[in-house]
Design a protein around this motif. Structure first.
Motif, PDB file in Angstrom:
ATOM      1  N   LEU A 166       0.834  -1.204   0.000  1.00 19.59           N
ATOM      2  CA  LEU A 166       0.000   0.000   0.000  1.00 19.59           C
ATOM      3  C   LEU A 166       0.869   1.254   0.000  1.00 19.59           C
ATOM      4  N   THR A 167       0.504   2.236  -0.820  1.00 15.92           N
ATOM      5  CA  THR A 167       1.281   3.478  -0.921  1.00 15.92           C
ATOM      6  C   THR A 167       0.453   4.673  -0.450  1.00 15.92           C
ATOM      7  N   SER A 168       1.148   5.777  -0.228  1.00 19.17           N
ATOM      8  CA  SER A 168       0.449   7.006   0.148  1.00 19.17           C
ATOM      9  C   SER A 168      -0.440   7.482  -0.997  1.00 19.17           C
ATOM     10  N   ALA A 169      -0.053   7.200  -2.234  1.00 21.24           N
ATOM     11  CA  ALA A 169      -0.909   7.547  -3.375  1.00 21.24           C
ATOM     12  C   ALA A 169      -2.208   6.757  -3.335  1.00 21.24           C
ATOM     13  N   ASP A 170      -2.126   5.484  -2.934  1.00 19.27           N
ATOM     14  CA  ASP A 170      -3.342   4.678  -2.791  1.00 19.27           C
ATOM     15  C   ASP A 170      -4.240   5.256  -1.708  1.00 19.27           C
ATOM     16  N   ASP A 226       3.657   2.716   2.342  1.00 18.82           N
ATOM     17  CA  ASP A 226       4.982   3.023   1.782  1.00 18.82           C
ATOM     18  C   ASP A 226       6.100   2.219   2.430  1.00 18.82           C
ATOM     19  N   GLY A 227       5.753   1.076   3.008  1.00 22.46           N
ATOM     20  CA  GLY A 227       6.768   0.246   3.628  1.00 22.46           C
ATOM     21  C   GLY A 227       7.508   0.923   4.748  1.00 22.46           C
ATOM     22  N   HIS A 228       6.883   1.874   5.434  1.00 18.69           N
ATOM     23  CA  HIS A 228       7.564   2.634   6.479  1.00 18.69           C
ATOM     24  C   HIS A 228       8.127   1.718   7.568  1.00 18.69           C
ATOM     25  N   ALA A 229       9.378   1.917   7.896  1.00 11.67           N
ATOM     26  CA  ALA A 229      10.037   1.137   8.945  1.00 11.67           C
ATOM     27  C   ALA A 229       9.822   1.816  10.282  1.00 11.67           C
ATOM     28  N   VAL A 240      -1.016   9.321   7.966  1.00 11.00           N
ATOM     29  CA  VAL A 240      -0.867   9.738   6.568  1.00 11.00           C
ATOM     30  C   VAL A 240      -2.243   9.994   5.957  1.00 11.00           C
ATOM     31  N   PHE A 241      -3.176   9.098   6.231  1.00 12.97           N
ATOM     32  CA  PHE A 241      -4.545   9.238   5.718  1.00 12.97           C
ATOM     33  C   PHE A 241      -5.198  10.509   6.255  1.00 12.97           C
ATOM     34  N   ALA A 242      -5.015  10.774   7.533  1.00 12.19           N
ATOM     35  CA  ALA A 242      -5.615  11.966   8.156  1.00 12.19           C
ATOM     36  C   ALA A 242      -5.078  13.245   7.524  1.00 12.19           C
ATOM     37  N   LYS A 243      -3.789  13.292   7.240  1.00 14.64           N
ATOM     38  CA  LYS A 243      -3.200  14.471   6.600  1.00 14.64           C
ATOM     39  C   LYS A 243      -3.800  14.689   5.203  1.00 14.64           C
ATOM     40  N   GLN A 244      -4.062  13.595   4.512  1.00 10.25           N
ATOM     41  CA  GLN A 244      -4.637  13.732   3.177  1.00 10.25           C
ATOM     42  C   GLN A 244      -6.077  14.230   3.244  1.00 10.25           C
ATOM     43  N   LEU A 245      -6.817  13.809   4.254  1.00 12.73           N
ATOM     44  CA  LEU A 245      -8.172  14.335   4.455  1.00 12.73           C
ATOM     45  C   LEU A 245      -8.112  15.837   4.743  1.00 12.73           C
ATOM     46  N   ALA A 246      -7.187  16.223   5.603  1.00 12.93           N
ATOM     47  CA  ALA A 246      -7.061  17.638   5.955  1.00 12.93           C
ATOM     48  C   ALA A 246      -6.681  18.471   4.739  1.00 12.93           C
ATOM     49  N   ALA A 247      -5.834  17.928   3.890  1.00 13.35           N
ATOM     50  CA  ALA A 247      -5.431  18.650   2.681  1.00 13.35           C
ATOM     51  C   ALA A 247      -6.602  18.857   1.732  1.00 13.35           C
ATOM     52  N   ASP A 248      -7.608  17.995   1.839  1.00 11.81           N
ATOM     53  CA  ASP A 248      -8.798  18.116   0.987  1.00 11.81           C
ATOM     54  C   ASP A 248      -9.937  18.853   1.679  1.00 11.81           C
ATOM     55  N   GLY A 249      -9.625  19.537   2.789  1.00 11.50           N
ATOM     56  CA  GLY A 249     -10.616  20.421   3.403  1.00 11.50           C
ATOM     57  C   GLY A 249     -11.428  19.828   4.523  1.00 11.50           C
ATOM     58  N   ILE A 250     -11.078  18.657   5.005  1.00 11.76           N
ATOM     59  CA  ILE A 250     -11.809  18.041   6.116  1.00 11.76           C
ATOM     60  C   ILE A 250     -11.030  18.260   7.412  1.00 11.76           C
ATOM     61  N   SER A 273      -4.838  -4.281  -4.059  1.00 15.27           N
ATOM     62  CA  SER A 273      -3.414  -4.350  -4.388  1.00 15.27           C
ATOM     63  C   SER A 273      -3.215  -4.932  -5.781  1.00 15.27           C
ATOM     64  N   ALA A 274      -1.977  -4.932  -6.224  1.00 18.39           N
ATOM     65  CA  ALA A 274      -1.624  -5.689  -7.421  1.00 18.39           C
ATOM     66  C   ALA A 274      -1.880  -7.162  -7.151  1.00 18.39           C
ATOM     67  N   LYS A 275      -1.861  -7.966  -8.187  1.00 17.78           N
ATOM     68  CA  LYS A 275      -2.055  -9.402  -8.016  1.00 17.78           C
ATOM     69  C   LYS A 275      -0.898  -9.986  -7.200  1.00 17.78           C
ATOM     70  N   LEU A 276      -1.210 -11.061  -6.491  1.00 16.93           N
ATOM     71  CA  LEU A 276      -0.199 -11.705  -5.672  1.00 16.93           C
ATOM     72  C   LEU A 276       1.011 -12.123  -6.504  1.00 16.93           C
TER      73      LEU A 276
END
Length: 459
Positions: A166-170, A226-229, A240-250, A273-276
């Motif tokens: 899963l990526t931040s773009a997803d 993003d595979g964050h360690a 990350v998801f919350a920041k993206q919501l805030a950037a869109d006005g929520i 996701s992509a196929k296994l």
């Protein structure tokens, strides 16, 4: 398990030390060559997973060394030359004294050469061959992992589904869908939570220590971006998801919390996701520890077992032995990645797993493992020049000709793979050493030389 189980005869060994493999072959020589000749071109991938360095404990599970005084009897001249050269080169002082190795002929399943082939040693990341085989068999190569967003009680909950890619773009795309729904409902603020209850609370595998976290492997959770360690990948993904919501006005109220989604929550967004098969190609090529551990849990769940190390490895054993008839003598597996210093797998078992990749009947199911195998001297995989592989005078002749899975821990280095010999026949090989005191680079050079010997270019 979503594939029917086949009845497979047990492995039988002939008196001269060669063995007749677990199953009859179904293809002629020409068809078999055609299957493997198109070995995978390296795919673009993320940064390579570096070799791990942890204190060696020196333990091995040893069996009586193989004895076969007439082991080369009956081999054709090409295979006799391979066996004779390996008999000498396996004693290279760089490899130390605790080495296991085997070479199988993929067409006949005969043993070309073995050296303590049934002695189980610490295989490092060669363990991933077993994990990937089980995952593809149980889940299927077309399986996709789902990450969802649901809404209830004033909260958007990000629900992890075991997608380690899963990526931040997803997440950004899911955030846009969520924002559209919120605004349509006249809402401008929301709480954010994460639900990673698909997996139990992370624990250390047997043979791990907390020094592995988070660089070599992160605590295994069902949600990560993003595979964050980081230690808590789920909360991190929620942030990350919350920041993206805030950037869109929520407006996001408060901190990201944990919450188990209710059955009454309304679905808002979903990402697949992509196929296994694509994920496995990447896993094998760069030896990704985190993907391996996540797949082990998802495989366990699909097979009706707990999403734990124990549940996953039990399914791997069942798949290898019951579905494919792979010999599991002295087999001990405690994680999906091979980081466990207690795991023990023999060279013969590793070779038998790889031999499955040469069978037409398993091509659709397991082909992505073969396609993901790093190629000797080709950049982008763990056998590439960036890792100093196949670059000395003895092994450089095998560049582009050997396809193999690497494995490295302090005190353990392995190389198992496929190559086409001078006789045109495909050979399956596995070499594992434990306890050598030479530098890793020197051990790898010696191992690459063994592979070049199997290929026949180093005659």
């Amino acid at each position: 398990m979503n594939d029917r189980t086949e009845v497979v005869p047990p492995t039988a060994f002939t008196p001269n030390g060669r063995h007749r493999h677990r199953k009859p072959k179904q293809l002629g020589t020409g068809a078999r060559r055609a299957l493997v000749l198109a070995m995978a071109v390296p795919v673009a991938s993320a940064a390579l997973a570096g070799p791990s360095a942890f204190a060696a404990n020196g333990n091995t599970t040893a069996t009586t060394p193989d004895t076969a005084p007439d082991a080369n009897e009956g081999l054709d001249p090409t295979d006799q030359a391979i066996a004779a050269n390996l008999d000498i080169r396996v004693n290279d002082e760089r490899l130390g004294s605790n080495v296991s190795g085997v070479v199988l002929d993929a067409e006949s399943d005969g043993t070309v050469w073995d050296h303590n082939a049934d002695t189980a040693l610490m295989p490092a990341s060669n363990t991933k061959l077993a994990t990937a085989t089980a995952a593809l068999t149980v889940l299927g190569p077309n399986h996709q992992f789902k990450t969802k967003v649901v809404y209830g009680d004033g909260t958007l909950t990000l629900v992890g589904g075991g997608d380690r890619t899963l990526t931040s773009a997803d997440l950004g795309e899911m955030a846009k869908d969520a924002v559209a729904g919120l605004k349509a409902a006249g809402l401008t603020s929301v709480k954010v939570a994460v639900d990673d209850s698909l997996f139990p609370e992370p624990t250390l595998a047997r043979g791990w220590n907390d020094g592995y976290y988070p660089d070599s492997v992160a605590p295994v959770r069902a949600l990560v971006v993003d595979g964050h360690a980081v230690s808590d990948t789920s909360i991190d993904a929620g942030q990350v998801f919350a920041k993206q919501l805030a950037a869109d006005g929520i407006t996001v109220d408060g901190e990201v919390t944990r919450r188990t989604a209710a059955i009454t929550d309304v679905p808002v967004a979903c990402h697949k996701s992509a196929k296994l098969s694509d994920i496995v190609r990447h896993l094998i090529k760069v030896s990704d520890n985190n993907i391996a551990e996540t797949l082990l849990r998802m495989t366990a769940l699909r097979a009706g077992q707990p999403a734990t190390f124990e549940g996953g490895t039990a399914v791997v054993r069942d798949v290898l032995s019951q579905r494919y008839g792979v010999s599991l003598e002295n087999f001990e597996m405690y994680d999906g990645s091979g980081l466990s210093r207690d795991t023990r797998i023999s060279a013969r078992t590793l070779a038998e797993i790889l031999d499955l990749l040469t069978e037409k009947r398993y091509e659709h199911l397991l082909g992505s493992i073969r396609e993901g195998l790093p190629v000797a001297g080709v950049a982008g995989g763990t056998l590439g020049p960036e890792w100093g592989r196949f670059d000395d005078e003895n092994s450089k002749c095998a560049v582009g000709k050997v396809y193999g899975k690497t494995g490295t821990l302090t005190g353990a280095i392995a190389l198992s793979g496929l190559t086409q010999g001078k006789d045109g026949q495909w050979k399956v090989f596995s070499f594992v050493e434990n306890g050598s005191t030479a530098k890793n680079s020197a051990i790898r050079d010696a191992m690459d030389g063994l592979a070049a010997t199997v290929n026949g270019c180093w005659a």
